[in-house]
Design an enzyme around this catalytic site. Sequence first.
Site, PDB file in Angstrom:
ATOM      1  N   LYS A  91      38.693 -39.411  23.432  1.00 26.93           N
ATOM      2  CA  LYS A  91      37.930 -38.193  23.668  1.00 26.93           C
ATOM      3  C   LYS A  91      36.845 -38.523  24.684  1.00 26.93           C
ATOM      4  CE  LYS A  91      34.150 -35.601  21.554  1.00 26.93           C
ATOM      5  NZ  LYS A  91      33.360 -35.308  20.340  1.00 26.93           N
ATOM      6  N   TRP A 144      39.011 -29.725  19.589  1.00 27.57           N
ATOM      7  CA  TRP A 144      38.300 -28.716  18.806  1.00 27.57           C
ATOM      8  C   TRP A 144      36.799 -28.844  18.830  1.00 27.57           C
ATOM      9  CZ3 TRP A 144      40.485 -26.572  13.720  1.00 27.57           C
ATOM     10  CH2 TRP A 144      41.770 -26.098  13.929  1.00 27.57           C
ATOM     11  N   HIS A 145      36.257 -29.504  19.803  1.00 23.66           N
ATOM     12  CA  HIS A 145      34.813 -29.708  19.843  1.00 23.66           C
ATOM     13  C   HIS A 145      34.158 -28.849  20.926  1.00 23.66           C
ATOM     14  CE1 HIS A 145      35.463 -33.947  17.902  1.00 23.66           C
ATOM     15  NE2 HIS A 145      35.762 -32.954  17.103  1.00 23.66           N
ATOM     16  N   TYR A 146      34.651 -27.634  21.107  1.00 21.57           N
ATOM     17  CA  TYR A 146      34.092 -26.766  22.129  1.00 21.57           C
ATOM     18  C   TYR A 146      32.698 -26.287  21.711  1.00 21.57           C
ATOM     19  CZ  TYR A 146      36.646 -23.558  19.016  1.00 21.57           C
ATOM     20  OH  TYR A 146      37.157 -22.907  17.920  1.00 21.57           O
TER      21      TYR A 146
END
Length: 580
Positions: free
Chosen positions: A413, A513-515
């Site tokens: 990531k 999914w870390h928006y």
Amino acid sequence: MGSSRWWRKMAAGLSALLLCLGFCFGRGDSGFPFIHQSTAAPMVSYYDYIIVGGGTAGCPLAATLSQSSTVLLLERGGSPFRNPNITHLSRFGDALSDLSPKSPSQRFVSEDGVINARARVLGGGTSLNAGFYSRAGSAYITKAGWNAKLVNESYRWVEKVVAFQPPLRQWQSAVRNSLLEIGIRPYNGYTLEHLYGTKVGGTIFDQYGRRHTSAHLFQYANPSGLTVFLHAPVQKILFTTEGKPRPTADGVIFTDASGQNHWAYLRRGPKSEIIVCSGALGSPQLLMLSGLGPKKHLQAHNISVVLDQPLVGQGMSDNPMNAVFVPSPRPVEVSLIQVVGITHNGSYIEGASGENFGTETQSTRDFGMFSPKIGQLSTLPPKQRTEKALDRAIQAMRYLPRSAFVGGFILEKIMGPLSRGHLELRTKNPNDNPAVTFNYFKDRGDLERCVQGIKIIEKVIESRSFSRFRYNYLPISSLLNMTANAPVNLLPKHANASRSLEQFCRDTVMTIWHYHGGCQVGKVVDHDYKVIGVDSLRVIDGSTFDYSPGTNPQATVMMLGRYMGVEMLRERYATNETYS
């Protein structure tokens, strides 16, 4: 099975695999008597605080404020407590593959073409995610201007309920040992702190595989001070201007499950407030629907402008993730993210594994958290992103050899990220997804970090510590091609993907999914999270972040809900009292 035959079946089978990598994710409702269905709500009601969104931040915030105030929490989704697809690790991924209108997961597709999901359930992302729990780094906390003592107290308050040490078995141990072998040091052991080197992080799944969401923090709540309504989407925030120097939020309109509108208002008083905790998509969306946003954009949707605020919806980011599938010659445990290598080059190295990836049965084979059923067709062009394409990918999995389900992923990531995008309304319906663009790798620095991360992954896979979990006759180039050339995303393929790591990053980018962004501090809200230009309105959630904290934001978002709850009560009652 001969190696060549195995290779052909594996290559064909992986056409059903790499369309997605995204991290999906008991106590009954009767244990919380203040949780009700929205149809039970009065037509008109009054509270000291109204919180919109019962997600990662909203639940701890509501539990804290309820200690000495009346609080209304409005959640557009249902309860996580009696949904087996949420509550247990063995059903991991099933909630994301549920596309029904009542699903706790609402799929959205960014304008970049990456399929993602937003939570539609009490507990928010903590009810759907892979469970990794890790605090923000000290530098992040300092830059945010938070009180370090209260931050630590707030983290501990959260962790007493939701954080656990995961069991570390063979495959995750190999990931840990490989990271150390290639120099991602020091080894920090099991810790919730964000420290350079290799560590074992926390998880919100307990030793029995049961998920503990932010909604479990309601055990701290004062039952007489809190009211929660489910299936209660807020249509708009109401403002008054009469006798006010500037617009002041004084209520909301929400709709119950039968379509009936309800009005909830703030009690009179200078400290009563509405707090939006609807997430990186929901919070800027609701501000716009309520008349706060870019004037021309609001007028195009026939929305009365309360405040021309061009920065609402700007600064959207999603941390890009890229992964390499590593087939294993031996069975490995089912594991989610447990070990992380925090590097100095701006990428985090993690892994997940499992023969069946958590959800295979005798009648169906599934990659669980990596399944086509989750529906992320990577960068598939919108016109080709069809249910038929998804069905073909799912069907193809049924013909995979069992060996294709044995192995794991090493992923990276990107820290930050540096790239920025924006969000706009599609419709005036708060239940519809807005249009969001993340601009993955638009900033060259993100692409460089990805390349460095993939190079580290290569070293992990080739390390001695990882040798027992990979086939010696499959070189790194084959693993990269296997990952990059899976035909399920129907994109034009680049033959040089294994040679050009830049191309590999672009071709295989996915969401983790870390928006975040859309209501950032200093742009839309001030450092007390009050919306700039209006009164009695705050935004407290990940939409206020410039960068994603730590390796996973959920710990910090829950902490922020608790932190700001304490700060708001201190402000309301002019006291330094600690609220438990």
